[in-house]
Design an enzyme around this catalytic site. Structure first.
Site, short mmCIF file in Angstrom:
data_model
loop_
_atom_site.label_atom_id
_atom_site.label_comp_id
_atom_site.label_asym_id
_atom_site.label_seq_id
_atom_site.Cartn_x
_atom_site.Cartn_y
_atom_site.Cartn_z
N LYS A 80 46.71 60.23 14.05
CA LYS A 80 47.61 59.02 13.32
C LYS A 80 48.22 59.11 13.86
O LYS A 80 49.20 60.06 15.27
CB LYS A 80 47.95 60.72 12.07
CG LYS A 80 48.51 59.42 10.46
CD LYS A 80 47.51 58.98 9.78
CE LYS A 80 47.78 58.40 8.63
NZ LYS A 80 46.85 57.54 7.25
N GLY A 180 48.05 53.28 -12.24
CA GLY A 180 48.83 52.25 -10.92
C GLY A 180 47.98 50.92 -10.55
O GLY A 180 46.43 50.98 -10.77
N GLY A 182 48.04 48.78 -7.91
CA GLY A 182 47.93 47.88 -7.19
C GLY A 182 46.67 47.35 -6.60
O GLY A 182 46.12 47.37 -6.95
N VAL A 184 44.80 49.01 -4.87
CA VAL A 184 43.01 48.98 -5.35
C VAL A 184 43.20 49.44 -6.46
O VAL A 184 42.14 48.83 -7.57
CB VAL A 184 43.63 50.55 -5.24
CG1 VAL A 184 41.96 51.47 -4.94
CG2 VAL A 184 43.19 50.70 -3.04
P1 NAD Z 1 50.12 50.24 -4.26
O1 NAD Z 1 51.34 50.21 -3.35
O2 NAD Z 1 49.88 48.59 -4.26
O3 NAD Z 1 50.38 50.48 -5.46
C1 NAD Z 1 50.44 51.16 -6.23
C2 NAD Z 1 50.25 51.27 -7.62
O4 NAD Z 1 51.12 51.98 -8.82
C3 NAD Z 1 51.76 49.47 -7.35
O5 NAD Z 1 51.16 48.32 -8.54
C4 NAD Z 1 52.65 50.71 -8.02
O6 NAD Z 1 53.81 49.94 -9.36
C5 NAD Z 1 52.33 50.85 -9.15
N1 NAD Z 1 52.76 52.86 -9.30
C6 NAD Z 1 54.25 53.67 -9.30
N2 NAD Z 1 54.18 54.42 -9.98
C7 NAD Z 1 54.07 54.89 -10.66
C8 NAD Z 1 53.89 55.45 -12.02
N3 NAD Z 1 54.99 55.68 -12.20
N4 NAD Z 1 53.15 54.97 -12.73
C9 NAD Z 1 52.11 53.54 -12.75
N5 NAD Z 1 52.21 52.62 -12.35
C10 NAD Z 1 52.93 53.33 -11.00
O7 NAD Z 1 49.17 51.14 -3.46
P2 NAD Z 1 47.88 50.97 -3.62
O8 NAD Z 1 47.05 50.72 -1.75
O9 NAD Z 1 46.67 50.31 -4.32
O10 NAD Z 1 47.07 52.65 -3.25
C11 NAD Z 1 46.82 52.87 -4.07
C12 NAD Z 1 46.64 54.56 -4.40
O11 NAD Z 1 45.43 54.74 -3.03
C13 NAD Z 1 47.90 55.11 -3.61
O12 NAD Z 1 47.74 56.60 -3.30
C14 NAD Z 1 47.14 55.40 -1.25
O13 NAD Z 1 47.75 56.00 -1.20
C15 NAD Z 1 46.13 55.62 -2.34
N6 NAD Z 1 45.06 55.21 -0.95
C16 NAD Z 1 44.74 53.56 -0.62
C17 NAD Z 1 43.34 53.00 -0.28
C18 NAD Z 1 43.56 51.52 0.44
O14 NAD Z 1 42.73 51.19 0.80
N7 NAD Z 1 44.60 51.03 -0.09
C19 NAD Z 1 42.83 54.02 0.63
C20 NAD Z 1 43.23 55.28 0.22
C21 NAD Z 1 44.23 55.86 -0.81
#
Ligand code: NAD
Length: 364
Positions: A80, A180, A182, A184
Site C-alpha cells: 500500500k 450506504g 455509494g 458499491v
Molecule cells: P462511497 O463513498 O461511494 O459510498 C459510501 C456511501 O455511504 C455514501 O453514499 C455515503 O453517503 C453513505 N454513508 C456514509 N455514512 C453513512 C451512514 N452513517 N449511514 C448510511 N449511509 C452512509 O463508497 P463505496 O466505494 O461505495 O464503498 C463502500 C464501502 O465498501 C467502503 O467501506 C469501502 O471501503 C468498501 N469497499 C469498496 C470497494 C470499491 O470497489 N468501491 C472495494 C472494497 C471495499
C-alpha cells in the site's frame, strides 16, 4: 523504540520513503509480503496529523492487502502507499509523476492502484513514469471502476452466507438491509432486487435513496433506523465500524455480509459475540475482494468475463471460511486469516522452489 522493533512493522519486507522537494511529495510505500507475487495495493492521499500516523496507516493497510489477495486466490502480495497532504495541494501531474518514479524504482515489487482520494487521472500520471500501476481507465486498456465487481462479489457472498444460514442460497423473499448507497451499494441493491429480495436501504444522502426506489421491492428507512428493522441479512456498505458496542445488540439478523471495510469496530470482541449468538459474519476482506480481483486482471491482459468468473469464486471461499469457523468454533475472521496464511505458506513455498530452480516433481 526503534523503527525496526515497532510492532506495527509486523513482518513487512520493505518500507520506502520518498520525498520530492520540487513538488512537495512526501510518500511512503509499504511492502508487506511478496511470497505470492508483486505487492499490489492502493495509493491513498490523506492529510495525516503527523508522520507516525501515516506510517501506522500504510503498514496496517499493506498487511491487510496481503491477506485479502492471498485469500482471493490471486498471485499477489500485499502493499500500500500513502501520500501525505491535501488533494488540493498534491493532486497534480508533477507530484504524481514524482510518485510514479518512486514506484518505478522498486522494479515491480509494488504495483500502485487507486484508493481513497486518488483518481484514474492520477493513476494515468503515475503510468507516465512506470508500468507498475493498475486500475487505469478503460481507454488505456485498464479495468475502470472496480465498484461493480465489488458489488457483484458482495452479492455472491450474501448468497453463500444465506446458503449456510438458511440452507438455500435463494434470496427470494429474504429481507436484506443495505446501509450506504455509494459506488458499491447502488449496484448491490440492483442485484438483490433482481434476485427477488426485499431490500431496505438507507443513506445519509436523500437523493441516493430516491434513486433506489425505482427498483422492485425496495423501501427505505432513516440512517439510524437501519439497525432495528426486521431483517435476515445486514449488508453494511458505508463506512467501517457500523457493528459496534452500541449497535450489535440492536441487530436482529442472522447474517452480516456487506462490502464495507472494517465492519466490526473490535474484531476480537464482536467476532466472538457474533459467533456465540450464531450470527454468521462474512469477513469484510473476503466478501469485498471483487475490486482487487478485477484490478488483478490488468496484470495479465484485462478480460471482463474472466474477472466476473473469478469473482464468483468468493462464494466457495466463504463456504470454506464458514465451515472452518464451525469446525474449529472460531470467529469467521480468524478462519479467514488462517486460510490466507495457509495459502501464503503453501503456494508461496512452491513459488520459491520454482524461483530457485529446484524441481518439485521427479519421474520416479
Ligand atoms: P462511497 O463513498 O461511494 O459510498 C459510501 C456511501 O455511504 C455514501 O453514499 C455515503 O453517503 C453513505 N454513508 C456514509 N455514512 C453513512 C451512514 N452513517 N449511514 C448510511 N449511509 C452512509 O463508497 P463505496 O466505494 O461505495 O464503498 C463502500 C464501502 O465498501 C467502503 O467501506 C469501502 O471501503 C468498501 N469497499 C469498496 C470497494 C470499491 O470497489 N468501491 C472495494 C472494497 C471495499
Amino acid at each position: 523504540m526503534g523503527f525496526f522493533d515497532a510492532p506495527a512493522l509486523n513482518h513487512h519486507e520493505q518500507v520506502v520513503f520518498g520525498h520530492d522537494e520540487e513538488t512537495g511529495l512526501k510518500a511512503i510505500i509499504a511492502i508487506h509480503n511478496t511470497s505470492l507475487g508483486p505487492a499490489l495495493g492502493g495509493c491513498r492521499v490523506w492529510n495525516y496529523d503527523n508522520e507516525d500516523a501515516a506510517i501506522r496507516d500504510v503498514l496496517r493497510l499493506s498487511e491487510g492487502m496481503t491477506y485479502k489477495s492471498a485469500l482471493a486466490g490471486l498471485n499477489l502480495g500485499g502493499g500500500k502507499s500513502v501520500i501525505i497532504g491535501r488533494v488540493s495541494e498534491i493532486g497534480n501531474e508533477a507530484a504524481f509523476r514524482a510518485f510514479g518514479r518512486l514506484v518505478d524504482s522498486l522494479g515491480g515489487r509494488y504495483v500502485a492502484a487507486e484508493d481513497v482520494n486518488t483518481t484514474p487521472q492520477m493513476m494515468e500520471w503515475v503510468h507516465e513514469e512506470t508500468d507498475n500501476v493498475a486500475g487505469l481507465s478503460p481507454e488505456l486498456g485498464g479495468s475502470g471502476d472496480p465498484s461493480p465487481f465489488t458489488a457483484y462479489g458482495t452479492f455472491v457472498g450474501i448468497k453463500a452466507a444465506a446458503n449456510k444460514a438458511y440452507g438455500s442460497d435463494s434470496l427470494e423473499g429474504k429481507v436484506i438491509a443495505v446501509q450506504g448507497l455509494g459506488h458499491v451499494g447502488i449496484y448491490l441493491v440492483e442485484h438483490l432486487s433482481k434476485a427477488g429480495a426485499k431490500v431496505i436501504v438507507t443513506d445519509i444522502k436523500e437523493d441516493r435513496i430516491k434513486d433506489m426506489l425505482k427498483y422492485k421491492n425496495v423501501s427505505a428507512v432513516a440512517p439510524d433506523e437501519i439497525y432495528d428493522v426486521e431483517m435476515d441479512v445486514f449488508a453494511p456498505c458505508a463506512l467501517g465500524s457500523s457493528v459496534n458496542d452500541e449497535t450489535i445488540d440492536r441487530l436482529k439478523c442472522q447474517v452480516i455480509a456487506g462490502a464495507a471495510n472494517n465492519v466490526l469496530s473490535d474484531y476480537d470482541k464482536h467476532g466472538k459475540i457474533l459467533l456465540d449468538r450464531g450470527v454468521l459474519y462474512a469477513p469484510d476482506y473476503a466478501i469485498n475482494a471483487g475490486g482487487v480481483i478485477n484490478v488483478y486482471g490488468e496484470l495479465e491482459g484485462y478480460n471482463e468475463k474472466r474477472s466476473y468468473a473469478r469473482v464468483n469464486h468468493i462464494y466457495n471461499i466463504l463456504q470454506e471460511i464458514f465451515q472452518l469457523s464451525q469446525d474449529e468454533k472460531i470467529p469467521t475472521m480468524d478462519a479467514a486469516d488462517r486460510l490466507a496464511e495457509e495459502r501464503i505458506r503453501k503456494i508461496g513455498r512452491l513459488k520459491q522452489m520454482r524461483r530457485s530452480g529446484k524441481r518439485i516433481f521427479t519421474k520416479i
